[in-house]
Design an enzyme around this catalytic site. Structure first.
Site, PDB file in Angstrom:
ATOM      1  N   SER A 675       0.835  -1.194   0.000  1.00 46.54           N
ATOM      2  CA  SER A 675       0.000   0.000   0.000  1.00 46.54           C
ATOM      3  C   SER A 675       0.879   1.256   0.000  1.00 46.54           C
ATOM      4  O   SER A 675       1.613   1.498  -0.955  1.00 46.54           O
ATOM      5  CB  SER A 675      -0.947  -0.034   1.201  1.00 46.54           C
ATOM      6  OG  SER A 675      -1.943   0.938   1.085  1.00 46.54           O
ATOM      7  N   ASP A 748      -9.050  -4.739  -5.909  1.00 47.17           N
ATOM      8  CA  ASP A 748      -8.687  -3.791  -4.849  1.00 47.17           C
ATOM      9  C   ASP A 748      -9.729  -2.670  -4.784  1.00 47.17           C
ATOM     10  O   ASP A 748      -9.964  -1.977  -5.759  1.00 47.17           O
ATOM     11  CB  ASP A 748      -7.302  -3.200  -5.144  1.00 47.17           C
ATOM     12  CG  ASP A 748      -6.726  -2.437  -3.970  1.00 47.17           C
ATOM     13  OD1 ASP A 748      -7.504  -1.981  -3.110  1.00 47.17           O
ATOM     14  OD2 ASP A 748      -5.486  -2.288  -3.911  1.00 47.17           O
ATOM     15  N   HIS A 782      -7.536  -5.387  -1.404  1.00 42.48           N
ATOM     16  CA  HIS A 782      -6.324  -4.709  -0.956  1.00 42.48           C
ATOM     17  C   HIS A 782      -5.478  -5.619  -0.072  1.00 42.48           C
ATOM     18  O   HIS A 782      -4.251  -5.582  -0.119  1.00 42.48           O
ATOM     19  CB  HIS A 782      -6.692  -3.428  -0.210  1.00 42.48           C
ATOM     20  CG  HIS A 782      -5.555  -2.493  -0.013  1.00 42.48           C
ATOM     21  ND1 HIS A 782      -4.856  -1.929  -1.059  1.00 42.48           N
ATOM     22  CD2 HIS A 782      -4.975  -2.001   1.111  1.00 42.48           C
ATOM     23  CE1 HIS A 782      -3.903  -1.146  -0.590  1.00 42.48           C
ATOM     24  NE2 HIS A 782      -3.952  -1.178   0.725  1.00 42.48           N
TER      25      HIS A 782
END
Length: 810
Positions: A675, A748, A782
């Site tokens: 991330s 995601d 994610h």
């Protein structure tokens, strides 16, 4: 049924086969791969049960879960609408985790007992104990719906109350009432059939702005057409029901798109939030219009407390908020009193007002005027209740990283509170901690206190690392008295206090080689702590590895820290330097002093998860984890104005330290992150030649795609274009000369990290001749969830590290 997906790709385009890809196109893999067996075995290690304690502290529940699910689980049809992901087969959210067993254990007994009568292939959730602690309610996902179950805690027998009835699309779905009945948000039995998608649209989809600025974050899975609206309304359509323990049920109130439900502490009223139209194609369902009604126990409407409009137009900044009532809750210390906050600045943090938020309250039967309880100069952040003469009002301000806690007297509404704590919430060295709570006569959590003294637990930050403690905090003079503190070689913290004077309590204790387990301590009797759980060490192969919490300085004198892991038996002088995997996540600070503080403990247990870098200790690497990457901007300066320079300086300091210690080989160091850590990795490879390779998972690389702020950046692209462009790895793709592996979940839905971020960044890198590889994981979001994807991700990372780091130049 219309099933929406963010991207549709042929499987053959998802996974690349040949390492060392540059600008050429190679054959594609058609199956998932696995990492070395040592890594695979660690991934498949048993998961330690979650633990929850009874209010009395007499018993505990051990909640067991299986390992990672399969890709088939993730591949089930789902609707991605209104910012929600819905499993249409179950009328619940997709991608949720569950438990597969519940065990009951009295604190003083050595053995835990499983509940009998649980369903086959249990997928249990929403586990909650009745107020009298005699019963347990939970849900079971059958694959065709979500069922309501109860268990008798005296016999440990479970039974189903209602099959496939619970609506779990949004928010909490079951709650106990004081009389041992269960309030359930059920699927509306009269909602009819699912809306069918039209063969052709009725017309174009149109959005219009009337001139009011409406900045918003980059949300995903939003509504896109009228059929999406129909589907959202259909799956959120709910009916409140009250069930007794024999399965009898009563429908109460009107059906609707129920967002939340909350019974009053005495159970005589129910607050219900119901989503209204018009919907929005710009923001998720959490910001749609909604109505707040107060019902009596029979479902009759007593009052409409508030009608909250569509939250599309909001000022910029993380301290911005909505106008009108927000954070509406029941007072924990009263039978039926509501309180809420209302912004006085129009929700705009740029306005300077002494009273930024006002907190109001109103007693049942809600036919009088609202009463001003108090106000805040920062943003309201909740109230910790004790009784009618004692409560703590919390407020926070992101821009300065400040928090305030004030003692208020609810029996004297409007009276100015006494500030008892005012500090930077980033400052862990001077954190007095958070209050502990006990249950009152309504079964609600209130502050555990003795007169003017509040019982608190703190992480106990220090230059030597965290040493958690239990204390009392005197609200009159601000004096803190430490009752007990964790001691080396353990990392131990209090989870529950068992008596009124804080002398007996339960802790969770761990060390570098000891799995976390629960203990009972008694400081008054001065007896040895008693172990009450005996969870086994899940990672036998990691028992002998070396772990060290280290400190070093950046070139400007800022103190930094990291945790270094090396293989079992490793000695730098004897064995020489190792290849290194450095893993990090940058963080912004408004003070160099707080940025320099040591975080974490050298005595923590080495816990693995799917994204951990620690697997490579088993493969002969040194791992530098939690490598501090602070970005500091003091006063009026914004941290991101110095992002690149400070990021590179952080990395240089970490590398210099591990090389000078003889642990790391300067020419064989990789950097990685997930991330924002992926964003960090790409920036380091753009602006330095410090590393042999990089691994970037699920990142965002072009900040012009998140133009109204990102991470902790409050300014918009148009206010700080140079910052956005300088910080965007996409804009600097031509500078990357270091091999970089990109991995991204194809589904995601995290704000800002669209899969297209990796897709376009890969194309930019490839177009400039960089050595790069892009792996898209089908159906993954994610965070990666399926066993196949996790093992394949670790395989990709391992092969990349072996080729470009460990065996560099061979």
């Amino acid at each position: 049924m219309l099933i929406k997906t963010t991207f549709i790709r042929k499987v053959s385009l998802l996974l690349c086969v040949a390492l060392g890809i540059t600008s050429q196109i190679h054959a594609q893999e058609t199956s998932y791969q696995t990492p070395p067996i040592e890594i695979e075995e660690l991934v498949k290690a048993p998961i330690t049960p979650a633990v929850t304690f009874s209010r009395s502290g007499d018993f505990m529940l051990l909640l067991e879960r299986a390992g990672y699910g399969s890709i088939e689980d993730l591949a089930q049809p789902e609707l991605r609408i209104g910012g929600i992901r819905i499993n249409p087969a179950t009328n619940g959210q997709s991608r949720t985790s569950s438990f597969n067993n519940i065990k009951f254990k009295k604190i003083k007994d050595s053995e835990a007992q499983s509940l009998s009568g649980l369903p086959e292939n249990p997928k249990l959730g929403n586990i909650t104990v009745s107020q009298d602690e005699k019963h347990l309610a939970f849900t079971h996902n059958t694959g065709e719906g979500i069922s309501l179950w109860v268990a008798d805690l005296s016999t440990l027998e479970a039974k189903e109350l209602a099959s496939n009835i619970v609506n779990q699309v949004y928010g909490r779905s079951i709650q106990w009432l004081p009389d041992n009945k269960i309030l359930v948000k059920a699927v509306n039995p009269n909602r009819g059939d699912e809306p069918k998608a039209p063969l052709a649209p009725k017309g174009p989809t149109i959005q219009e702005s009337t001139g009011d600025a409406a900045p918003s974050r980059t949300y995903q899975d939003l509504l896109t057409n009228p059929h999406d609206e129909d589907l959202l309304a259909y799956y959120m359509d709910s009916q409140l029901m009250i069930f007794d323990l024999d399965g009898g049920k009563t429908e109460i109130g009107e059906a609707g798109m129920i967002k939340s439900m909350s019974p009053s502490p005495d159970g005589e009223y129910i607050m219900v939030e119901t989503i209204q139209k018009p919907f929005s194609y710009l923001v998720p369902a959490s910001r749609f219009p909604y109505k707040v009604d107060i019902l009596d126990r029979d479902g009759n409407k007593v009052k409409t407390l508030a009608e909250i409009p569509l939250d599309e137009v909001r000022p910029t900044g993380f301290d911005a908020t909505v106008t009108g009532p927000r954070s509406i809750n029941w007072r924990a210390d009263k039978p039926a009193t509501l309180y809420w906050a209302e912004a006085q600045d129009g929700g705009d943090p740029r306005k300077d007002l002494e009273e930024r938020d006002i907190i109001f309250m109103q007693d049942a039967p809600f036919d009088g005027e609202k009463t001003k309880l108090g106000s805040t100069s920062f943003r309201f952040a909740g109230i910790n209740w004790s009784d009618d003469k004692f409560a703590i009002l919390n407020e926070r301000w992101f821009a300065s990283r400040k928090e305030k806690r004030s003692l208020i007297n609810p029996s004297k509404p409007g009276e100015k509170g006494k500030v008892i704590i005012e500090r930077s919430y980033d400052d862990i060295y001077n954190d007095p901690g958070s209050p502990l709570f006990v249950d009152n006569q309504y079964g609600r959590s209130v502050i555990h206190r003795k007169g003017d003294k509040i019982f608190m637990t703190s992480e106990g930050g220090s230059p030597e690392g965290s040493m958690p403690y239990l204390s009392t905090f005197n609200v009159k003079d601000g004096k803190e008295d430490i009752i007990w503190r964790s001691e080396a070689p353990y990392y131990e913290r209090v989870t529950k206090v068992l008596n009124t004077d804080g002398t007996e309590f339960i802790t969770i204790r761990e060390s570098t080689d000891e799995q976390p387990n629960y203990w009972v301590r008694n400081t008054r009797k001065r007896i040895a702590p008693i172990q009450i759980t005996d969870f086994e060490h899940p990672y036998e192969s990691l028992k002998g590895i070396n772990r060290e919490l280290v400190n070093y300085e950046r070139n400007d004198g800022l103190n930094l820290s990291a945790t270094i892991y090396t293989p079992e038996g490793y000695d730098a002088e004897r064995d020489g330097p190792l290849p290194v995997l450095m893993w990090a996540y940058p963080r912004e600070y408004k003070s160099a002093a707080t940025a320099a503080q040591v975080r974490g403990s050298k005595h923590e247990f080495t816990r693995l998860n799917w994204g951990s870098p620690l697997y490579w200790v088993t493969q002969g690497y040194a791992v530098m984890d939690r490598t501090e990457m602070p970005i500091v901007g003091e006063g009026d300066e914004e941290p991101n104005d110095f992002f690149v320079d400070q990021l590179v300086a952080n990395a240089e300091a970490a590398i210099d330290y591990i090389v000078e210690r003889g642990i790391g080989d300067r020419d064989r160091i990789a950097v990685g992150g997930h991330s924002y850590g992926a964003f960090m990795t790409a920036n380091l490879l753009s602006h330095s030649d410090l590393f042999a390779a990089g691994i970037a998972r699920s990142g965002a690389y072009n900040r012009t795609l998140t133009p109204f702020g990102f991470q902790y950046e409050q300014r918009t692209y148009w206010e700080a274009p140079d910052v956005y462009n300088t910080m965007s790895p996409f804009m600097n793709a031509h500078k990357v000369k270091t091999p970089i592996l990109l991995i991204h979940g194809e589904a995601d839905n995290n704000s800002g990290t669209f899969p297209i971020q990796s897709e376009r960044y890969y194309n930019a890198l490839k177009g400039h001749g960089a050595t790069t590889r892009l792996v898209f994981l089908p159906h993954e979001s994610h965070g990666y969830a399926s066993m196949e994807s996790i093992l394949h991700t670790l395989h990709e990372q391992h092969e990349w590290l072996e080729k470009w780091v460990k065996n560099k130049n061979k």
